[in-house]
Design a protein around this motif. Structure first.
Motif, PDB file in Angstrom:
ATOM      1  N   SER A  33      40.085  43.690  36.437  1.00  0.00           N
ATOM      2  CA  SER A  33      39.069  44.387  37.229  1.00  0.00           C
ATOM      3  C   SER A  33      37.740  44.393  36.487  1.00  0.00           C
ATOM      4  O   SER A  33      37.724  44.600  35.266  1.00  0.00           O
ATOM      5  CB  SER A  33      39.482  45.833  37.508  1.00  0.00           C
ATOM      6  N   VAL A  34      36.658  44.190  37.227  1.00  0.00           N
ATOM      7  CA  VAL A  34      35.324  44.149  36.640  1.00  0.00           C
ATOM      8  C   VAL A  34      34.406  45.097  37.413  1.00  0.00           C
ATOM      9  O   VAL A  34      34.257  44.960  38.636  1.00  0.00           O
ATOM     10  CB  VAL A  34      34.741  42.717  36.676  1.00  0.00           C
ATOM     11  N   PRO A  35      33.780  46.071  36.731  1.00  0.00           N
ATOM     12  CA  PRO A  35      32.817  46.941  37.416  1.00  0.00           C
ATOM     13  C   PRO A  35      31.580  46.140  37.840  1.00  0.00           C
ATOM     14  O   PRO A  35      31.137  45.243  37.122  1.00  0.00           O
ATOM     15  CB  PRO A  35      32.447  47.986  36.358  1.00  0.00           C
ATOM     16  N   VAL A  36      31.050  46.482  38.994  1.00  0.00           N
ATOM     17  CA  VAL A  36      29.825  45.852  39.488  1.00  0.00           C
ATOM     18  C   VAL A  36      28.703  46.871  39.312  1.00  0.00           C
ATOM     19  O   VAL A  36      28.811  48.003  39.795  1.00  0.00           O
ATOM     20  CB  VAL A  36      29.963  45.436  40.963  1.00  0.00           C
ATOM     21  N   VAL A  37      27.647  46.479  38.607  1.00  0.00           N
ATOM     22  CA  VAL A  37      26.589  47.422  38.274  1.00  0.00           C
ATOM     23  C   VAL A  37      25.252  46.994  38.841  1.00  0.00           C
ATOM     24  O   VAL A  37      24.958  45.812  38.991  1.00  0.00           O
ATOM     25  CB  VAL A  37      26.464  47.612  36.741  1.00  0.00           C
ATOM     26  N   GLN A  38      24.466  48.015  39.155  1.00  0.00           N
ATOM     27  CA  GLN A  38      23.061  47.827  39.517  1.00  0.00           C
ATOM     28  C   GLN A  38      22.311  48.642  38.478  1.00  0.00           C
ATOM     29  O   GLN A  38      22.425  49.872  38.460  1.00  0.00           O
ATOM     30  CB  GLN A  38      22.784  48.370  40.920  1.00  0.00           C
ATOM     31  N   GLY A  39      21.616  47.970  37.562  1.00  0.00           N
ATOM     32  CA  GLY A  39      21.076  48.674  36.410  1.00  0.00           C
ATOM     33  C   GLY A  39      22.248  49.070  35.527  1.00  0.00           C
ATOM     34  O   GLY A  39      23.051  48.247  35.137  1.00  0.00           O
ATOM     35  N   SER A  40      22.383  50.362  35.247  1.00  0.00           N
ATOM     36  CA  SER A  40      23.525  50.827  34.449  1.00  0.00           C
ATOM     37  C   SER A  40      24.486  51.670  35.283  1.00  0.00           C
ATOM     38  O   SER A  40      25.396  52.287  34.754  1.00  0.00           O
ATOM     39  CB  SER A  40      23.028  51.643  33.251  1.00  0.00           C
ATOM     40  N   HIS A  41      24.263  51.712  36.608  1.00  0.00           N
ATOM     41  CA  HIS A  41      25.113  52.511  37.489  1.00  0.00           C
ATOM     42  C   HIS A  41      26.131  51.633  38.209  1.00  0.00           C
ATOM     43  O   HIS A  41      25.808  50.534  38.670  1.00  0.00           O
ATOM     44  CB  HIS A  41      24.265  53.279  38.504  1.00  0.00           C
ATOM     45  N   VAL A  42      27.337  52.133  38.308  1.00  0.00           N
ATOM     46  CA  VAL A  42      28.423  51.389  38.953  1.00  0.00           C
ATOM     47  C   VAL A  42      28.308  51.544  40.471  1.00  0.00           C
ATOM     48  O   VAL A  42      28.246  52.656  40.988  1.00  0.00           O
ATOM     49  CB  VAL A  42      29.802  51.923  38.492  1.00  0.00           C
ATOM     50  N   ILE A  43      28.291  50.409  41.176  1.00  0.00           N
ATOM     51  CA  ILE A  43      28.205  50.459  42.638  1.00  0.00           C
ATOM     52  C   ILE A  43      29.463  49.884  43.298  1.00  0.00           C
ATOM     53  O   ILE A  43      29.606  49.950  44.520  1.00  0.00           O
ATOM     54  CB  ILE A  43      26.959  49.719  43.160  1.00  0.00           C
ATOM     55  N   GLY A  44      30.365  49.329  42.490  1.00  0.00           N
ATOM     56  CA  GLY A  44      31.591  48.768  43.047  1.00  0.00           C
ATOM     57  C   GLY A  44      32.488  48.252  41.944  1.00  0.00           C
ATOM     58  O   GLY A  44      32.142  48.313  40.762  1.00  0.00           O
ATOM     59  N   VAL A  45      33.632  47.751  42.343  1.00  0.00           N
ATOM     60  CA  VAL A  45      34.575  47.109  41.423  1.00  0.00           C
ATOM     61  C   VAL A  45      35.112  45.878  42.137  1.00  0.00           C
ATOM     62  O   VAL A  45      35.371  45.909  43.332  1.00  0.00           O
ATOM     63  CB  VAL A  45      35.745  48.045  41.052  1.00  0.00           C
ATOM     64  N   ILE A  46      35.256  44.799  41.387  1.00  0.00           N
ATOM     65  CA  ILE A  46      35.904  43.617  41.954  1.00  0.00           C
ATOM     66  C   ILE A  46      37.123  43.306  41.099  1.00  0.00           C
ATOM     67  O   ILE A  46      37.057  43.289  39.873  1.00  0.00           O
ATOM     68  CB  ILE A  46      34.940  42.419  42.052  1.00  0.00           C
ATOM     69  N   SER A  47      38.247  43.129  41.765  1.00  0.00           N
ATOM     70  CA  SER A  47      39.516  42.913  41.069  1.00  0.00           C
ATOM     71  C   SER A  47      40.136  41.593  41.514  1.00  0.00           C
ATOM     72  O   SER A  47      39.693  40.972  42.483  1.00  0.00           O
ATOM     73  CB  SER A  47      40.483  44.061  41.384  1.00  0.00           C
ATOM     74  N   ARG A  48      41.182  41.196  40.798  1.00  0.00           N
ATOM     75  CA  ARG A  48      41.919  40.003  41.217  1.00  0.00           C
ATOM     76  C   ARG A  48      42.434  40.175  42.640  1.00  0.00           C
ATOM     77  O   ARG A  48      42.465  39.235  43.428  1.00  0.00           O
ATOM     78  CB  ARG A  48      43.104  39.766  40.281  1.00  0.00           C
ATOM     79  N   ARG A  49      42.830  41.398  42.962  1.00  0.00           N
ATOM     80  CA  ARG A  49      43.346  41.679  44.308  1.00  0.00           C
ATOM     81  C   ARG A  49      42.281  41.417  45.375  1.00  0.00           C
ATOM     82  O   ARG A  49      42.576  40.892  46.446  1.00  0.00           O
ATOM     83  CB  ARG A  49      43.811  43.132  44.365  1.00  0.00           C
ATOM     84  N   ASP A  50      41.020  41.778  45.075  1.00  0.00           N
ATOM     85  CA  ASP A  50      39.918  41.507  46.013  1.00  0.00           C
ATOM     86  C   ASP A  50      39.736  40.010  46.221  1.00  0.00           C
ATOM     87  O   ASP A  50      39.506  39.541  47.344  1.00  0.00           O
ATOM     88  CB  ASP A  50      38.606  42.104  45.493  1.00  0.00           C
ATOM     89  N   LEU A  51      39.823  39.245  45.130  1.00  0.00           N
ATOM     90  CA  LEU A  51      39.652  37.798  45.229  1.00  0.00           C
ATOM     91  C   LEU A  51      40.801  37.165  46.014  1.00  0.00           C
ATOM     92  O   LEU A  51      40.579  36.280  46.846  1.00  0.00           O
ATOM     93  CB  LEU A  51      39.567  37.183  43.827  1.00  0.00           C
ATOM     94  N   ILE A  52      42.023  37.643  45.780  1.00  0.00           N
ATOM     95  CA  ILE A  52      43.175  37.135  46.536  1.00  0.00           C
ATOM     96  C   ILE A  52      43.022  37.464  48.020  1.00  0.00           C
ATOM     97  O   ILE A  52      43.324  36.639  48.889  1.00  0.00           O
ATOM     98  CB  ILE A  52      44.489  37.731  45.978  1.00  0.00           C
ATOM     99  N   ALA A  53      42.521  38.667  48.321  1.00  0.00           N
ATOM    100  CA  ALA A  53      42.325  39.062  49.720  1.00  0.00           C
ATOM    101  C   ALA A  53      41.337  38.128  50.423  1.00  0.00           C
ATOM    102  O   ALA A  53      41.518  37.778  51.597  1.00  0.00           O
ATOM    103  CB  ALA A  53      41.842  40.509  49.799  1.00  0.00           C
ATOM    104  N   MET A  54      40.293  37.702  49.700  1.00  0.00           N
ATOM    105  CA  MET A  54      39.328  36.767  50.279  1.00  0.00           C
ATOM    106  C   MET A  54      39.995  35.429  50.580  1.00  0.00           C
ATOM    107  O   MET A  54      39.801  34.849  51.645  1.00  0.00           O
ATOM    108  CB  MET A  54      38.169  36.538  49.302  1.00  0.00           C
TER     109      MET A  54
END
Length: 200
Positions: free
Chosen positions: A111-132
């Motif tokens: 899992s990798v946090p997705v940041v805008q500046g230093s604030h977390v706005i989402g997370v992308i995981s292997r599960r998200d990639l498999i779902a795509m």
């Protein structure tokens, strides 16, 4: 496809002061494998994973051993701050999913946090990639056609075929419009490759 189009948002986070048991409950309730750790201002300071939280949580069962083991002393409630990973790899919403997926495979990060500046706005995981990647070809084709109709209405009609996530566009237009059509197809979730074939 960009990370911002594939990430899970809003994101579930946890403060560093939470106990390990509290973090375990949050993971379980939200069916996620990792939690970004944020300070009171919402800035990312670490990430805590299933593996971090499992370490040292189970005591040995005396029935599994021929000789009884000494009873452990009363465990101290540990906090997330003590078990989290501090050197966090992050992504931005504009990061290319292909680049991120390669990094996740290489480093075995789940899992990798997705940041805008230093604030977390989402997370992308292997599960998200498999779902795509699991999206059906018919749905991908419909989404490609819808995207072309919405964002390139001036384009001439294009034939769209999809097999195993690979989109084949068949048609002919001016070079600029052809490039726009190709880029639009690449942005559709589940598309792994785009081939542009000029029509006869």
């Amino acid at each position: 496809m960009l990370v911002g189009e594939a990430m899970t948002s809003p994101v579930v986070t946890i403060p560093p002061s939470a106990t390990v048991r509290q973090a375990i409950r949050v993971l379980h309730e939200h069916d996620v494998t990792a939690l970004p750790v944020v300070d009171p201002s919402g800035q990312l300071i670490g990430i805590v994973s299933e593996m971090d939280l499992l370490r040292g949580e189970f005591e040995s069962d005396p029935r599994a051993f021929a000789r009884p083991r000494n009873a452990p002393s009363a465990p101290v409630a540990r906090t997330v701050e003590k078990v989290m990973t501090r050197g966090v790899r992050t992504a931005r919403p504009t990061t290319d999913v292909a680049e991120l997926a390669e990094m996740m495979v290489r480093t075995r990060i789940k899992s990798v946090p997705v940041v805008q500046g230093s604030h977390v706005i989402g997370v992308i995981s292997r599960r998200d990639l498999i779902a795509m990647l699991a999206r059906g070809d018919a749905r991908i084709r419909d989404d490609v056609l819808a995207s072309l109709a919405t964002y390139a209405p001036q384009a001439r009609p294009w034939q769209v075929a999809v097999k195993d996530g690979v989109v084949e566009l068949r048609g002919r237009d001016d070079a600029n419009t052809e490039r726009i059509v190709e880029v639009l197809a690449r942005t559709v979730p589940g598309v792994t490759r785009v081939l542009v074939q000029p029509s006869a």
